[in-house]
Scaffold this motif. Structure first.
Motif, mmCIF file in Angstrom:
data_model
loop_
_atom_site.group_PDB
_atom_site.id
_atom_site.type_symbol
_atom_site.label_atom_id
_atom_site.label_comp_id
_atom_site.label_asym_id
_atom_site.label_seq_id
_atom_site.Cartn_x
_atom_site.Cartn_y
_atom_site.Cartn_z
ATOM 1 N N THR A 6 0.848 -1.187 0.000
ATOM 2 C CA THR A 6 0.000 0.000 0.000
ATOM 3 C C THR A 6 0.886 1.239 0.000
ATOM 4 O OG1 THR A 6 -0.166 -0.032 2.400
ATOM 5 C CG2 THR A 6 -1.900 -1.163 1.169
ATOM 6 N N PHE A 7 0.349 2.296 -0.531
ATOM 7 C CA PHE A 7 1.107 3.534 -0.691
ATOM 8 C C PHE A 7 0.203 4.711 -0.375
ATOM 9 C CE2 PHE A 7 -1.142 2.855 -4.567
ATOM 10 C CZ PHE A 7 -1.577 4.113 -4.914
ATOM 11 N N THR A 8 0.834 5.863 -0.172
ATOM 12 C CA THR A 8 0.113 7.130 -0.086
ATOM 13 C C THR A 8 0.820 8.112 -1.002
ATOM 14 O OG1 THR A 8 1.426 7.853 1.811
ATOM 15 C CG2 THR A 8 -0.690 6.790 2.286
ATOM 16 N N LEU A 9 0.071 9.101 -1.459
ATOM 17 C CA LEU A 9 0.626 10.176 -2.276
ATOM 18 C C LEU A 9 0.606 11.454 -1.448
ATOM 19 C CD1 LEU A 9 -1.134 9.527 -5.708
ATOM 20 C CD2 LEU A 9 1.178 8.886 -5.023
ATOM 21 N N VAL A 67 9.461 6.632 -1.525
ATOM 22 C CA VAL A 67 10.029 5.614 -2.420
ATOM 23 C C VAL A 67 10.039 6.064 -3.880
ATOM 24 C CG1 VAL A 67 9.430 3.701 -0.886
ATOM 25 C CG2 VAL A 67 7.826 4.389 -2.696
ATOM 26 N N GLY A 68 9.544 7.273 -4.135
ATOM 27 C CA GLY A 68 9.521 7.765 -5.507
ATOM 28 C C GLY A 68 8.591 8.960 -5.630
ATOM 29 N N ALA A 69 8.343 9.348 -6.861
ATOM 30 C CA ALA A 69 7.453 10.485 -7.119
ATOM 31 C C ALA A 69 6.884 10.383 -8.528
ATOM 32 C CB ALA A 69 8.213 11.801 -6.973
ATOM 33 N N HIS A 70 5.733 10.997 -8.691
ATOM 34 C CA HIS A 70 5.153 11.233 -10.015
ATOM 35 C C HIS A 70 4.942 12.730 -10.110
ATOM 36 C CE1 HIS A 70 4.584 7.203 -11.412
ATOM 37 N NE2 HIS A 70 4.079 6.865 -10.256
ATOM 38 N N TRP A 71 5.223 13.265 -11.279
ATOM 39 C CA TRP A 71 4.991 14.694 -11.453
ATOM 40 C C TRP A 71 4.429 14.959 -12.837
ATOM 41 C CZ3 TRP A 71 9.814 12.539 -10.720
ATOM 42 C CH2 TRP A 71 10.723 12.616 -11.771
ATOM 43 N N TYR A 72 3.650 16.041 -12.886
ATOM 44 C CA TYR A 72 3.093 16.528 -14.137
ATOM 45 C C TYR A 72 3.782 17.840 -14.438
ATOM 46 C CZ TYR A 72 -0.444 13.018 -13.313
ATOM 47 O OH TYR A 72 -1.070 11.827 -13.098
ATOM 48 N N TRP A 85 2.178 16.890 -19.130
ATOM 49 C CA TRP A 85 3.041 15.775 -19.510
ATOM 50 C C TRP A 85 3.464 15.106 -18.214
ATOM 51 C CZ3 TRP A 85 4.673 14.449 -24.551
ATOM 52 C CH2 TRP A 85 4.107 15.237 -25.548
ATOM 53 N N THR A 86 3.480 13.798 -18.203
ATOM 54 C CA THR A 86 3.744 13.065 -16.971
ATOM 55 C C THR A 86 5.139 12.451 -16.966
ATOM 56 O OG1 THR A 86 2.886 11.347 -15.502
ATOM 57 C CG2 THR A 86 2.719 10.924 -17.849
ATOM 58 N N ALA A 87 5.709 12.385 -15.780
ATOM 59 C CA ALA A 87 7.007 11.741 -15.587
ATOM 60 C C ALA A 87 7.021 11.163 -14.175
ATOM 61 C CB ALA A 87 8.150 12.748 -15.756
ATOM 62 N N GLY A 88 7.984 10.346 -13.913
ATOM 63 C CA GLY A 88 8.074 9.762 -12.583
ATOM 64 C C GLY A 88 9.417 9.123 -12.339
ATOM 65 N N TYR A 89 9.619 8.787 -11.081
ATOM 66 C CA TYR A 89 10.850 8.141 -10.661
ATOM 67 C C TYR A 89 10.531 7.263 -9.462
ATOM 68 C CZ TYR A 89 15.451 7.272 -8.766
ATOM 69 O OH TYR A 89 16.575 6.647 -8.288
ATOM 70 N N ARG A 90 11.114 6.085 -9.448
ATOM 71 C CA ARG A 90 11.019 5.195 -8.298
ATOM 72 C C ARG A 90 12.421 4.828 -7.852
ATOM 73 N NH1 ARG A 90 5.967 1.940 -9.215
ATOM 74 N NH2 ARG A 90 4.459 3.580 -9.605
ATOM 75 N N LEU A 91 12.627 4.801 -6.537
ATOM 76 C CA LEU A 91 13.900 4.315 -6.012
ATOM 77 C C LEU A 91 14.114 2.890 -6.506
ATOM 78 C CD1 LEU A 91 13.639 5.508 -2.295
ATOM 79 C CD2 LEU A 91 15.015 6.515 -4.108
ATOM 80 N N PRO A 92 15.358 2.488 -6.744
ATOM 81 C CA PRO A 92 15.600 1.121 -7.210
ATOM 82 C C PRO A 92 14.937 0.060 -6.334
ATOM 83 C CG PRO A 92 17.595 2.420 -7.427
ATOM 84 C CD PRO A 92 16.585 3.287 -6.694
ATOM 85 N N SER A 93 14.907 0.273 -5.036
ATOM 86 C CA SER A 93 14.306 -0.716 -4.126
ATOM 87 C C SER A 93 12.789 -0.821 -4.283
ATOM 88 C CB SER A 93 14.650 -0.362 -2.675
ATOM 89 O OG SER A 93 14.113 0.910 -2.352
ATOM 90 N N ALA A 94 12.153 0.171 -4.905
ATOM 91 C CA ALA A 94 10.696 0.165 -5.060
ATOM 92 C C ALA A 94 10.246 -0.223 -6.465
ATOM 93 C CB ALA A 94 10.138 1.546 -4.715
#
Length: 190
Positions: A6-9, A67-72, A85-94
């Motif tokens: 489970t996650f939260t934003l 553990v990461g982010a999403h951004w517009y 436009w959308t982009a994102g990044y997740r830590l390698p562990s996630a």
């Protein structure tokens, strides 16, 4: 039985969490080549668009830990205030553990709270992992745009995506505008 993470934003993360995320992005050797050469080189450059309203970021947390982010980004910069436009990044562990749910939830929040109606994405043509990810998020491939942006010092192709297939004409209009800007902007940086 498969464990579901489970996650939260968090759209108002503390500066310390943003700095930790930025440090992870800056240290990750998978970032060059997957993000364009014009990707910000400092935390300040990365966060400046939040201040001017052209970017909105959600930090992804699991058990309270980023553990990461999403951004517009590019909100309203190409003639439509209700497009991003959308982009994102997740830590390698996630990576591979959260699936596409955080992105889908961010899309819903952006629609409800920010009034966004048009969602676009671009993935470098050889970045198959990101292409699969955006497709699992519900984005539809709209074609390959040749020599769209600079990656690793070379002008390269991208696969363009739209969340709503009927937005393909708007996507192509904005993609042309971004390509012209990116090509000129990168030349100024050289």
């Amino acid at each position: 039985m498969r464990h579901v993470t489970t996650f939260t934003l968090d759209d108002c993360p503390p500066h310390a969490d943003l700095m930790a995320l930025w440090e992870a992005i800056a240290a990750d050797d998978t970032v060059p080549g997957n993000f364009m050469d014009t990707f910000p080189s400092t935390l300040t450059e990365f966060l400046d668009p939040i201040q001017d309203g052209s970017m909105h970021l959600w930090l992804i947390r699991v058990d309270g830990v980023p553990v990461g982010a999403h951004w517009y980004h590019d909100r309203g910069l190409w003639g439509n205030a209700d497009s991003v436009w959308t982009a994102g990044y997740r830590l390698p562990s996630a990576r591979g553990k959260l699936g596409h749910a955080p992105q889908v939830e961010a899309n819903l929040i952006a629609t409800e709270q920010l009034g966004v109606k048009h969602f676009f994405a671009a993935c470098r043509v050889n970045n198959v992992r990101s292409q699969r990810f955006v497709e699992k998020c519900g984005y539809h491939p709209a074609g390959i745009y040749p020599k769209w942006g600079w990656f690793d010092g070379d002008l390269d192709d991208v696969v363009l995506y739209t969340l709503m297939p009927e937005d393909q004409e708007l996507l192509m209009y904005q993609a042309r505008q971004r390509a012209v800007y990116q090509q000129g902007h990168a030349l100024l940086l050289a």
